[in-house]
Scaffold this motif. Structure first.
Motif, mmCIF file in Angstrom:
data_model
loop_
_atom_site.group_PDB
_atom_site.id
_atom_site.type_symbol
_atom_site.label_atom_id
_atom_site.label_comp_id
_atom_site.label_asym_id
_atom_site.label_seq_id
_atom_site.Cartn_x
_atom_site.Cartn_y
_atom_site.Cartn_z
ATOM 1 N N LEU A 33 -19.179 -2.866 11.405
ATOM 2 C CA LEU A 33 -18.352 -3.275 10.164
ATOM 3 C C LEU A 33 -16.966 -2.538 10.132
ATOM 4 C CD1 LEU A 33 -21.107 -3.001 7.224
ATOM 5 C CD2 LEU A 33 -20.329 -4.873 8.634
ATOM 6 N N ARG A 34 -16.947 -1.603 10.915
ATOM 7 C CA ARG A 34 -15.540 -0.856 11.156
ATOM 8 C C ARG A 34 -14.474 -1.683 11.567
ATOM 9 N NH1 ARG A 34 -17.637 4.532 14.425
ATOM 10 N NH2 ARG A 34 -19.286 4.878 12.841
ATOM 11 N N PRO A 35 -14.466 -2.709 12.371
ATOM 12 C CA PRO A 35 -13.525 -3.533 12.879
ATOM 13 C C PRO A 35 -12.966 -4.392 11.214
ATOM 14 C CG PRO A 35 -14.896 -3.755 14.566
ATOM 15 C CD PRO A 35 -15.443 -3.075 13.410
ATOM 16 N N HIS A 36 -13.965 -4.782 10.617
ATOM 17 C CA HIS A 36 -13.392 -5.439 9.448
ATOM 18 C C HIS A 36 -12.810 -4.483 8.139
ATOM 19 C CE1 HIS A 36 -15.756 -8.836 10.744
ATOM 20 N NE2 HIS A 36 -16.934 -8.228 10.982
ATOM 21 N N VAL A 37 -13.425 -3.387 8.314
ATOM 22 C CA VAL A 37 -12.599 -2.478 7.582
ATOM 23 C C VAL A 37 -11.258 -2.171 7.875
ATOM 24 C CG1 VAL A 37 -12.779 0.112 6.414
ATOM 25 C CG2 VAL A 37 -14.785 -1.126 6.826
ATOM 26 N N LYS A 38 -11.159 -1.861 9.089
ATOM 27 C CA LYS A 38 -9.704 -1.670 9.910
ATOM 28 C C LYS A 38 -8.625 -2.941 9.682
ATOM 29 C CE LYS A 38 -7.130 -0.450 13.915
ATOM 30 N NZ LYS A 38 -6.017 -1.526 13.714
ATOM 31 N N ALA A 39 -9.239 -4.254 9.610
ATOM 32 C CA ALA A 39 -8.552 -5.468 9.590
ATOM 33 C C ALA A 39 -8.125 -5.276 8.032
ATOM 34 C CB ALA A 39 -9.254 -6.680 9.686
ATOM 35 N N TYR A 40 -8.721 -5.046 7.014
ATOM 36 C CA TYR A 40 -8.535 -4.920 5.806
ATOM 37 C C TYR A 40 -7.618 -3.859 5.334
ATOM 38 C CZ TYR A 40 -9.132 -5.059 0.701
ATOM 39 O OH TYR A 40 -8.908 -5.318 -0.801
ATOM 40 N N TYR A 41 -7.900 -2.596 5.973
ATOM 41 C CA TYR A 41 -6.740 -1.598 5.859
ATOM 42 C C TYR A 41 -5.448 -1.855 6.374
ATOM 43 C CZ TYR A 41 -4.333 3.055 6.194
ATOM 44 O OH TYR A 41 -3.257 3.613 6.122
ATOM 45 N N ASP A 42 -5.567 -2.424 7.531
ATOM 46 C CA ASP A 42 -4.140 -2.738 8.005
ATOM 47 C C ASP A 42 -3.375 -4.032 7.420
ATOM 48 O OD1 ASP A 42 -4.634 -1.111 10.220
ATOM 49 O OD2 ASP A 42 -5.208 -2.807 11.691
ATOM 50 N N PHE A 43 -4.140 -4.978 6.717
ATOM 51 C CA PHE A 43 -3.493 -5.600 5.768
ATOM 52 C C PHE A 43 -2.901 -5.203 4.423
ATOM 53 C CE2 PHE A 43 -4.043 -8.656 1.939
ATOM 54 C CZ PHE A 43 -3.276 -9.630 2.378
ATOM 55 N N ALA A 44 -3.836 -4.173 3.806
ATOM 56 C CA ALA A 44 -3.344 -3.686 2.753
ATOM 57 C C ALA A 44 -2.117 -2.604 2.814
ATOM 58 C CB ALA A 44 -4.431 -2.723 2.065
ATOM 59 N N ARG A 45 -2.022 -1.804 4.166
ATOM 60 C CA ARG A 45 -1.172 -1.092 4.520
ATOM 61 C C ARG A 45 0.266 -1.788 4.773
ATOM 62 N NH1 ARG A 45 -0.342 3.288 3.161
ATOM 63 N NH2 ARG A 45 1.540 2.424 2.353
ATOM 64 N N GLY A 46 0.046 -2.781 5.398
ATOM 65 C CA GLY A 46 1.168 -3.825 5.652
ATOM 66 C C GLY A 46 1.942 -4.133 4.400
ATOM 67 N N ALA A 47 1.048 -4.719 3.452
ATOM 68 C CA ALA A 47 1.611 -5.419 2.269
ATOM 69 C C ALA A 47 2.289 -4.147 1.348
ATOM 70 C CB ALA A 47 0.459 -5.964 1.405
ATOM 71 N N ASP A 48 1.291 -3.079 1.336
ATOM 72 C CA ASP A 48 1.820 -1.944 0.646
ATOM 73 C C ASP A 48 3.307 -1.477 1.157
ATOM 74 O OD1 ASP A 48 1.963 -0.111 -1.796
ATOM 75 O OD2 ASP A 48 0.981 1.433 -0.218
#
Length: 286
Positions: A33-48
């Motif tokens: 599940l870690r790659p999915h968490v990373k994809a979510y974090y990267d998206f959130a970080r980029g938008a933030d």
């Protein structure tokens, strides 16, 4: 279909997972599940990063965030982070709204820099913070009846972060999340966070917000015992303990005079206790 380029949309803050107060995709998350968490974090970080870029005006921020939303929902293409999250969410069956709800909050930041009341701030947190916990619950196939407890933890974390960064937020991006009504009631003003230290009046507002976090953290206790996944329970227990430690530091510290932050000892102690709690507490039946 419209095609965007990363170079035209992304903004860089230089921040990464190591700069966060709380663990992001830690070893407690199951490896698949870690790659999915990373994809979510990267998206959130980029938008933030887009939302907090001081060199972009509000309309440009909204334009870029809308590009993120369009790519996430398959209406456009070409942006690495939204496309990676779209693939992840479609593969796992997690609703796309777990990503686009965050964008709603970041768009709000581009339009609004003051909050009249606690109620208004809590509504903001429903989009800026709660989708993160909901994403993790959905990713692990957990019962959505746990959403209120998860939302409580995420809202507490968001308010604690607002208190921690109250001076920098106003100084660097002209934004304040302190409820204006409470400031007025206590005889304080938004600009007080730019002083050398917090005034007694401003501290009363801080303590009122910390009282709210106290209540939210108590509600969040239901999350740890309600999860089926021991790994996610341990992760949640660690985060809740860190939230309580940061809460206590903000009670006695002064985020106007200096940065109030968690120490390595805080992380080690919360990690050990969280692991113990997640491993030994009875779990809900699958």
């Amino acid at each position: 279909m419209k095609v965007y380029r990363d170079a035209d949309i992304e903004a860089a803050s230089g921040k990464g997972a190591g700069d966060e107060n709380f663990p992001v995709g830690s070893f407690l998350i199951a490896p698949p599940l870690r790659p999915h968490v990373k994809a979510y974090y990267d998206f959130a970080r980029g938008a933030d990063d887009i939302g907090d870029d001081p060199d972009l005006d509000g309309e440009e921020k909204i334009r870029r965030l809308e590009a993120y939303r369009q790519v996430l929902h398959g209406e456009a293409k070409g942006l690495t982070k939204p496309e990676a999250l779209r693939r992840s969410l479609l593969a796992t069956g997690v609703p796309l709204e777990r990503g686009s709800d965050l964008l709603r909050a970041f768009k709000q930041d581009a339009r609004q820099d003051r909050y009249a009341s606690l109620s208004e701030l809590i509504t903001y947190c429903e989009y800026s913070a709660c989708p993160v916990g909901q994403f993790l619950l959905d990713l692990h196939g957990e019962d959505r009846a746990l959403f209120p407890a998860s939302d409580a933890l995420c809202t507490s974390l968001q308010i604690l972060n607002h208190l921690q960064d109250c001076s920098d937020d106003l100084r660097k991006i002209g934004r304040s999340y302190l409820p204006i009504r409470w400031l007025t009631e206590e005889g304080a003003a938004v600009e007080d966070v730019l002083a050398d230290r917090a005034s007694p009046e401003l501290r009363k507002v801080f303590h009122r917000l910390l009282d709210v976090c106290d209540d939210l953290n108590r509600k969040a206790e239901e999350l740890v015992g309600g999860l089926r996944s021991r790994r996610l329970a341990a992760e949640s227990a660690v985060i809740l303990r860190l939230a309580k430690r940061l809460h206590n530091r903000l009670r006695t510290g002064d985020p106007v005079a200096e940065r109030v932050a968690l120490s390595r000892t805080d992380f080690l102690a919360a990690g050990a206790l969280g692991l113990w709690q997640g491993a030994l507490m009875p779990r809900r039946a699958a």
